[in-house]
Scaffold this motif. Structure first.
Motif, PDB file in Angstrom:
ATOM      1  N   UNK A 218      -3.928   3.979   8.137  1.00 47.22           N
ATOM      2  CA  UNK A 218      -2.869   4.709   8.335  1.00 47.22           C
ATOM      3  C   UNK A 218      -2.851   6.267   8.388  1.00 47.22           C
ATOM      4  N   UNK A 219      -1.855   6.880   8.931  1.00 47.32           N
ATOM      5  CA  UNK A 219      -1.919   8.187   9.234  1.00 47.32           C
ATOM      6  C   UNK A 219      -2.227   8.944   8.036  1.00 47.32           C
ATOM      7  N   UNK A 220      -1.445   8.602   7.124  1.00 45.11           N
ATOM      8  CA  UNK A 220      -1.816   9.285   5.779  1.00 45.11           C
ATOM      9  C   UNK A 220      -2.398   8.488   4.598  1.00 45.11           C
ATOM     10  N   UNK A 221      -1.891   8.777   3.475  1.00 46.84           N
ATOM     11  CA  UNK A 221      -2.307   7.977   2.434  1.00 46.84           C
ATOM     12  C   UNK A 221      -1.891   6.552   2.572  1.00 46.84           C
ATOM     13  N   UNK A 222      -2.793   5.634   2.455  1.00 50.18           N
ATOM     14  CA  UNK A 222      -2.412   4.219   2.217  1.00 50.18           C
ATOM     15  C   UNK A 222      -1.572   3.615   1.426  1.00 50.18           C
ATOM     16  N   UNK A 223      -0.760   2.405   1.561  1.00 54.13           N
ATOM     17  CA  UNK A 223       0.106   2.322   0.577  1.00 54.13           C
ATOM     18  C   UNK A 223      -0.838   1.800  -0.642  1.00 54.13           C
ATOM     19  N   UNK A 224      -1.975   1.013  -0.207  1.00 47.99           N
ATOM     20  CA  UNK A 224      -2.861   0.637  -1.558  1.00 47.99           C
ATOM     21  C   UNK A 224      -3.103   1.838  -2.278  1.00 47.99           C
ATOM     22  N   UNK A 225      -3.553   2.923  -1.639  1.00 46.65           N
ATOM     23  CA  UNK A 225      -4.143   4.062  -2.299  1.00 46.65           C
ATOM     24  C   UNK A 225      -2.816   4.578  -3.118  1.00 46.65           C
ATOM     25  N   UNK A 226      -1.633   4.874  -2.770  1.00 45.36           N
ATOM     26  CA  UNK A 226      -0.609   5.164  -3.482  1.00 45.36           C
ATOM     27  C   UNK A 226      -0.204   4.209  -4.711  1.00 45.36           C
ATOM     28  N   UNK A 227      -0.257   2.999  -4.465  1.00 43.85           N
ATOM     29  CA  UNK A 227      -0.120   2.099  -5.595  1.00 43.85           C
ATOM     30  C   UNK A 227      -1.216   2.219  -6.824  1.00 43.85           C
ATOM     31  N   UNK A 228      -2.022   2.143  -6.308  1.00 52.82           N
ATOM     32  CA  UNK A 228      -3.540   2.521  -7.194  1.00 52.82           C
ATOM     33  C   UNK A 228      -3.254   3.790  -7.995  1.00 52.82           C
ATOM     34  N   UNK A 229      -2.684   4.838  -7.117  1.00 57.34           N
ATOM     35  CA  UNK A 229      -2.825   6.116  -8.001  1.00 57.34           C
ATOM     36  C   UNK A 229      -1.617   6.288  -9.026  1.00 57.34           C
ATOM     37  N   UNK A 230      -0.267   5.539  -8.503  1.00 54.67           N
ATOM     38  CA  UNK A 230       0.448   5.596  -9.163  1.00 54.67           C
ATOM     39  C   UNK A 230       0.618   4.900 -10.686  1.00 54.67           C
ATOM     40  N   UNK A 231      -0.116   3.465 -10.397  1.00 49.47           N
ATOM     41  CA  UNK A 231      -0.521   2.607 -11.471  1.00 49.47           C
ATOM     42  C   UNK A 231      -1.427   3.449 -12.447  1.00 49.47           C
ATOM     43  N   UNK A 232      -2.362   3.851 -11.668  1.00 50.42           N
ATOM     44  CA  UNK A 232      -3.618   4.571 -12.741  1.00 50.42           C
ATOM     45  C   UNK A 232      -2.973   5.726 -13.395  1.00 50.42           C
ATOM     46  N   UNK A 233      -2.261   6.429 -12.775  1.00 48.90           N
ATOM     47  CA  UNK A 233      -1.712   7.723 -13.471  1.00 48.90           C
ATOM     48  C   UNK A 233      -0.870   7.507 -14.598  1.00 48.90           C
ATOM     49  N   UNK A 234       0.169   6.422 -14.249  1.00 41.16           N
ATOM     50  CA  UNK A 234       1.321   6.055 -15.220  1.00 41.16           C
ATOM     51  C   UNK A 234       0.532   5.584 -16.458  1.00 41.16           C
ATOM     52  N   UNK A 235      -0.611   4.899 -16.216  1.00 40.62           N
ATOM     53  CA  UNK A 235      -1.276   4.165 -17.513  1.00 40.62           C
ATOM     54  C   UNK A 235      -2.099   5.386 -18.120  1.00 40.62           C
ATOM     55  N   UNK A 236      -2.829   6.414 -17.421  1.00 43.13           N
ATOM     56  CA  UNK A 236      -3.620   7.391 -18.142  1.00 43.13           C
ATOM     57  C   UNK A 236      -2.430   8.316 -18.919  1.00 43.13           C
ATOM     58  N   UNK A 237      -1.317   8.481 -18.147  1.00 43.38           N
ATOM     59  CA  UNK A 237      -0.515   9.401 -18.915  1.00 43.38           C
ATOM     60  C   UNK A 237       0.110   8.989 -20.319  1.00 43.38           C
ATOM     61  N   UNK A 238       0.305   7.483 -20.154  1.00 43.10           N
ATOM     62  CA  UNK A 238       0.708   6.625 -21.311  1.00 43.10           C
ATOM     63  C   UNK A 238      -0.312   6.534 -22.364  1.00 43.10           C
ATOM     64  N   UNK A 239      -1.516   6.316 -21.885  1.00 43.10           N
ATOM     65  CA  UNK A 239      -2.538   6.301 -22.765  1.00 43.10           C
ATOM     66  C   UNK A 239      -3.011   7.733 -23.535  1.00 43.10           C
TER      67      UNK A 239
END
Length: 566
Positions: A218-239
Motif C-alpha cells: 500500500x502507499x502508506x501504512x498497511x491495514x495489517x500494521x494499523x490493526x497490530x499497532x492499534x491492538x498492541x497500543x491499546x493492550x499496552x496502555x491498559x496493561x
C-alpha cells in the motif's frame, strides 16, 4: 446461494472439531510429558512437545492456546508454572513460524529450531527465574549442574545457573523438535492440511494467489500494521495502567502490613516498661533491678521477625534522644543507657510533638540506616505524663524486592495474555478483513473487458471469491459484484447499439450511393470504382502486415488537407 452457505457452515464446524481435537491431544501430550519427567526424575521438562506440535500442524492459534493452558493446568499443582506461560506461548509462535516456512521438513534446519526454543525456554526462563525468585542452587532440575559449574570458580552464580539452564533446555528442546519433525513427516499431507486451522471467510486461496493477496503493498501504512499497532497500543496502555494501579495498591498494602506489625511490637514494648522507673533506668543502667530482663525481652522482640531491625526506648529531651533501652541486634550492639543521640532529620517536623509527649504518625525514611519504617508510641506514667517513647524500626527493603518480583509476575502473566490476544486479533483481521479486501482488489485490478469472453471471466472470477464475512466487508463485496455485473451489461448494450448504428450508417451510405448513381451515371460509376480500388488496396495492406485492427489517430487534421479533384 443457500448451498454455498450450508457448505461453508459445514466446513467451519469441521475445522472447529479438528482444532478442538488437536488442542485436546496436544494438552494431554504436554501434561503427560511433565508427569513422566516427574515420575522418572529426569533432568528434562518435555512439557512443550504438544505446544510445538499443535502450532506446527494447526498454526498460531492452536499452538498458543495449548501453550497457554498447559501452564494453567500445571499451575494447579505448582502455581509458579503460570508465570512461565509467556515462554511457552513464544515457543508455540516460533514453532508455527518455522513450520510455515518448511523448517521441519529439512533435517539440516532442525538445529536452528532447537536452539531457538532453548534460547526462549532456557535463556529467557533463567532470567525470569532470577527476577522472580533469585537463584537457589538447591531447587530445580538444573541445580546439580549449576552447583558444579559454580564450584569450578569460572562462573558467577548468575552465569552458572544460566549456563546450566541453557544446556539442559537445549537437550530438552532437541528431543521436542525431533518428535515433532518425525510426526509431521510421517503424517499424510492431506491429514496435515485438514489439521491446519484457517478462518477463511471466502473461497480459500492457495499458492501464489495467497502470497500475492497477503503481500500486497500500500502507499502508506498497511491495514495489517494499523490493526497490530492499534491492538498492541491499546493492550499496552491498559496493561501499564492496570499494573501501575495494582503496584500502588500492593505497595500500600505491604506498608500497611508493616505498620500494623510495628504498632503491635511497640505496644508490647510500652507494656514491658515501668514508666515510673525511666529515670532510674537511665541513671543506673544494667544495675537497676529488672533492667537486664527487660532488655532481654526487647531482644526477643527483635528476633521475632526478620523485618524488625531495631527495638529501643528513648526519652526525648531538648538536647536529644536519651537512651533508656536499645536492644542488641546480630552483629551490632545497642546503645548504652544515658547515651544521647541527635535528632534524625526525618523527625524534625515531629519534634515539637515529641517534646510535648504527644503521639506522632509513623515515619518512613531512607537514610544511612536504610529504608526504614519507624513507629513511636508514648509511654506514660501513673500520672499520665509521657516519660519516654517505645520505638521500633522495620526494615522496608524487602518491600522493594517483593515489589520488583510483583511487577515481574504481573508482566509475565500479561505478556502471555498479550501474545494470545494479539495473535487472535491479527488472525481474525487477516481472514475477515485483510485477505477479503486484498482478494477483491487483486481480482478487479486484473480484470479485462475487451471481449465478451473476458467480461464473462471477470464476473465469474469475482463471484468465485464467495466472501461471506457477514459484516460490512461482505456488503462491500456484494456491491462490487453488482457493480461489475451492471458495468458488463452496460458494455454489452453499448456494443449492441454500436453494431446497430454501424449497420444504419452502412445502409445510409448505400442509400446515398444509390441516390447519386440514380442522378448521374458517371458519378455512380466513379463511386463503385473507388470502392473497388479501396477494397483491393486494403486487402494488399493486410497481406503485407501494415494493416491495423484499430485505426490510428491521424497526425494531420482533415481540415488542413487540400480537396482532391476528381
Amino acid at each position: 446461494m443457500d448451498d454455498i452457505e450450508s457448505r461453508n457452515l459445514r466446513d467451519k464446524h469441521t475445522q472447529r472439531r479438528h482444532m478442538l481435537l488437536l488442542c485436546a491431544v496436544a494438552l494431554l501430550i504436554n501434561v503427560a510429558g511433565d508427569r513422566l519427567v516427574g515420575l522418572l526424575k529426569l533432568p528434562l521438562y518435555l512439557d512443550n512437545i504438544g505446544s510445538a506440535l499443535a502450532a506446527a500442524l494447526g498454526g498460531y492459534i492452536p499452538g498458543i492456546v495449548v501453550g497457554f493452558f498447559t501452564n494453567l493446568i500445571t499451575g494447579l499443582r505448582d502455581y509458579n508454572n503460570t508465570y512461565f506461560g509467556s515462554l511457552t506461548v513464544l515457543i508455540a509462535i516460533s514453532s508455527a513460524w518455522f513450520a510455515r516456512r518448511g523448517y521441519y521438513d529439512k533435517p539440516w534446519k532442525l538445529p536452528v529450531i532447537a536452539i531457538t526454543f532453548a534460547l526462549i525456554g532456557g535463556g529467557l526462563g533463567s532470567v525470569l527465574s532470577w527476577t522472580l525468585y533469585g537463584f537457589d542452587f538447591g531447587i530445580g532440575v538444573s541445580a546439580p549442574l549449576a552447583r558444579r559449574l559454580f564450584a569450578m570458580g569460572k562462573f558467577s552464580q548468575f552465569w552458572a545457573q544460566f549456563t546450566a539452564d541453557m544446556l539442559l533446555d537445549l537437550a530438552d528442546k532437541a528431543i521436542t523438535v525431533s518428535i515433532v519433525a518425525v510426526v509431521l513427516n510421517q503424517m499424510p499431507q492431506k491429514l496435515r492440511q485438514k489439521m491446519f486451522f484457517a478462518g477463511w471467510q471466502q473461497t480459500p486461496l492457495s499458492g501464489k494467489t495467497l502470497k500475492a493477496a497477503d503481500g500486497r503493498h500500500s502507499r502508506g501504512l498497511s491495514l495489517r500494521s494499523k490493526i497490530i499497532l492499534l491492538v498492541a497500543l491499546a493492550m499496552v496502555i491498559i496493561a501499564v495502567v492496570v499494573t501501575g494501579i495494582s503496584f500502588i495498591h500492593y505497595r500500600t498494602a505491604a506498608i500497611d502490613e508493616q505498620v500494623q506489625l510495628a504498632k503491635g511490637v511497640v505496644n508490647v514494648v510500652a507494656q514491658t516498661i515501668d514508666p515510673d522507673r525511666v529515670d532510674e533506668f537511665i541513671r543506673d543502667g544494667e544495675a537497676a533491678p529488672g533492667y537486664v530482663e527487660i532488655d532481654r525481652a526487647l531482644g526477643h522482640l527483635v528476633n521475632s521477625s526478620k523485618n524488625i531491625k531495631y527495638v529501643y526506648v528513648y526519652k526525648i529531651m531538648e538536647d536529644g534522644c536519651h537512651v533508656v533501652f536499645d536492644a542488641d541486634v546480630p552483629g551490632q550492639e545497642g546503645g548504652n543507657p544515658g547515651d544521647v543521640i541527635e535528632f534524625d532529620d526525618a523527625f524534625k517536623d515531629d519534634l515539637p510533638k515529641l517534646l510535648a509527649g504527644e503521639e506522632i504518625d509513623y515515619v518512613i525514611s531512607d537514610e544511612k540506616f536504610g529504608w526504614l519504617l519507624t513507629v513511636y508510641q508514648p509511654v506514660r506514667d501513673s500520672a499520665g505524663v509521657t516519660q519516654c517513647y517505645g520505638a521500633v524500626d522495620i526494615d522496608m527493603s524487602h518491600i522493594a524486592t517483593s515489589g520488583y518480583q510483583f511487577l515481574a509476575r504481573v508482566t509475565s502473566l500479561f505478556f502471555g495474555f498479550f501474545l494470545l490476544l494479539l495473535t487472535a486479533a491479527i488472525w481474525l483481521a487477516e481472514y475477515n478483513i485483510i485477505l477479503p479486501i486484498n482478494s477483491m482488489a487483486m481480482t478487479t485490478s486484473h480484470s479485462s473487458y475487451d471481449t465478451e469472453a473476458a467480461r464473462t471471466d471477470t464476473v465469474q472470477s469475482i463471484k468465485q471469491l464467495d466472501i461471506h464475512t457477514g459484516d460490512e466487508i461482505e456488503n462491500l463485496y456484494h456491491s462490487v459484484v453488482s457493480t461489475t455485473e451492471h458495468m458488463v451489461d452496460t458494455l454489452e448494450n453499448v456494443e449492441h447499439q454500436n453494431e446497430i448504428i454501424s449497420k444504419l450508417q452502412n445502409g445510409l451510405i448505400l442509400v446515398l450511393a444509390d441516390m447519386v448513381e440514380s442522378r448521374d451515371k458517371c458519378t455512380g460509376d466513379h463511386v463503385r470504382k473507388t470502392a473497388a480500388y479501396t477494397d483491393i488496396i486494403m486487402r494488399q495492406l493486410k497481406r503485407e502486415g501494415v494493416y491495423w485492427s484499430t485505426p490510428r489517430r491521424c497526425t494531420t487534421s482533415a481540415r488542413s488537407r487540400s480537396p482532391t479533384p476528381y
